[in-house]
Design an enzyme around this catalytic site. Structure first.
Site, PDB file in Angstrom:
ATOM      1  N   GLU A 142       3.853 -24.285 -12.833  1.00 53.36           N
ATOM      2  CA  GLU A 142       4.247 -25.691 -12.733  1.00 53.36           C
ATOM      3  C   GLU A 142       3.045 -26.611 -12.905  1.00 53.36           C
ATOM      4  O   GLU A 142       3.143 -27.652 -13.580  1.00 53.36           O
ATOM      5  CB  GLU A 142       4.927 -25.933 -11.383  1.00 53.36           C
ATOM      6  CG  GLU A 142       6.262 -25.249 -11.259  1.00 53.36           C
ATOM      7  CD  GLU A 142       6.763 -25.182  -9.838  1.00 53.36           C
ATOM      8  OE1 GLU A 142       7.987 -25.044  -9.671  1.00 53.36           O
ATOM      9  OE2 GLU A 142       5.952 -25.265  -8.897  1.00 53.36           O
TER      10      GLU A 142
ATOM     11  N   ASP B 270      17.992 -18.986  -6.987  1.00 48.67           N
ATOM     12  CA  ASP B 270      19.046 -18.049  -6.596  1.00 48.67           C
ATOM     13  C   ASP B 270      19.956 -18.739  -5.584  1.00 48.67           C
ATOM     14  O   ASP B 270      19.573 -19.726  -4.951  1.00 48.67           O
ATOM     15  CB  ASP B 270      18.456 -16.779  -5.979  1.00 48.67           C
ATOM     16  CG  ASP B 270      17.657 -17.078  -4.719  1.00 48.67           C
ATOM     17  OD1 ASP B 270      18.221 -16.949  -3.617  1.00 48.67           O
ATOM     18  OD2 ASP B 270      16.480 -17.476  -4.827  1.00 48.67           O
TER      19      ASP B 270
END
Length: 231
Positions: A12, A194
């Protein structure tokens, strides 16, 4: 105006650096800090490290070393709603430590809970508007703790005390707490990797991380640009 961007993963941070100009490496001990410009505006970018202690340390050093006006924290979380999908995005309205329990202290996302922190409404609206143009976004509370949430009993325990929580992760509340102590506005952005309550939602980490990092960098660039126009 200088905005700080705190990333949870090196991918990131690297994605942000690729979009920045005038980048200068300004590390402090083992904590990486990079100053430069994003969308023509001054920013400082750092990688927080995993879990709340590392996040609090990195954010405190950030506040002491740089004259920042606000903070964006990007990263990954586990979704807590069966209707969510991998790569959905959660934008914080509030953030709380889900693993802090003290007799006499209120729990949940409320002003009476001393471990709950409110994101800046203007920041929330700006980033939500940006993300919703291309991605599915949820706006609401985020729960933080020093455990990776992957079992049903963990999800159930969080939702018993924090039924409004949209996702769980390991850094946001610590970053929000330090921002609140220093009087700096913040917003937390989490891509969902998830959803424990839902089967068949897995995606390879490599595929997820590359897509999530690229999107986060674009959102931050747009956010900094729009924020500067509203000041």
């Amino acid at each position: 105006m200088m905005i700080a961007i705190i990333g949870a993963m090196k991918l990131e941070v690297d994605a942000l650096l690729q979009r920045m100009t005038d980048v200068q490496d300004q590390p402090w001990r083992d904590i990486p800090f990079y100053t430069g410009k994003l969308a023509g505006q001054p920013v400082v970018v750092t990688q927080s490290g995993v879990a709340k202690t590392n996040a609090a340390r990195s954010t405190t050093v950030l506040m002491e070393r740089f004259d920042v006006d606000g903070v964006i924290n990007i990263g990954t979380a586990g979704g807590l709603r069966a209707e969510q999908e991998v790569l959905d995005v959660v934008v914080s309205t509030q953030v709380a430590h889900h693993d802090v329990e003290v007799p006499g202290w209120a729990s949940g996302f409320c002003e009476e809970n001393p471990c709950c922190y409110t994101a800046d409404p203007h920041y929330v609206q700006l980033i939500r508007d940006i993300i919703s143009q291309q991605d599915r976004v949820w706006t609401g509370p985020i729960a933080s703790g020093d455990s990776f949430i992957c079992r049903m009993e963990q999800v159930e325990a969080i939702l018993r005390r924090f039924p409004q929580a949209l996702c769980a992760e390991m850094e946001a509340a610590a970053i929000a707490q330090v921002c609140s102590l220093y009087g700096k506005p913040f917003v937390i952005i989490r891509s969902l990797s998830d959803i424990t309550l839902k089967e068949g939602n897995e995606m390879t980490f490599e595929e997820y991380a590359v897509r999530a990092s690229s999107r986060s960098a674009l959102w931050c660039e747009s956010f900094v640009d729009r924020l500067a126009r509203t000041q």
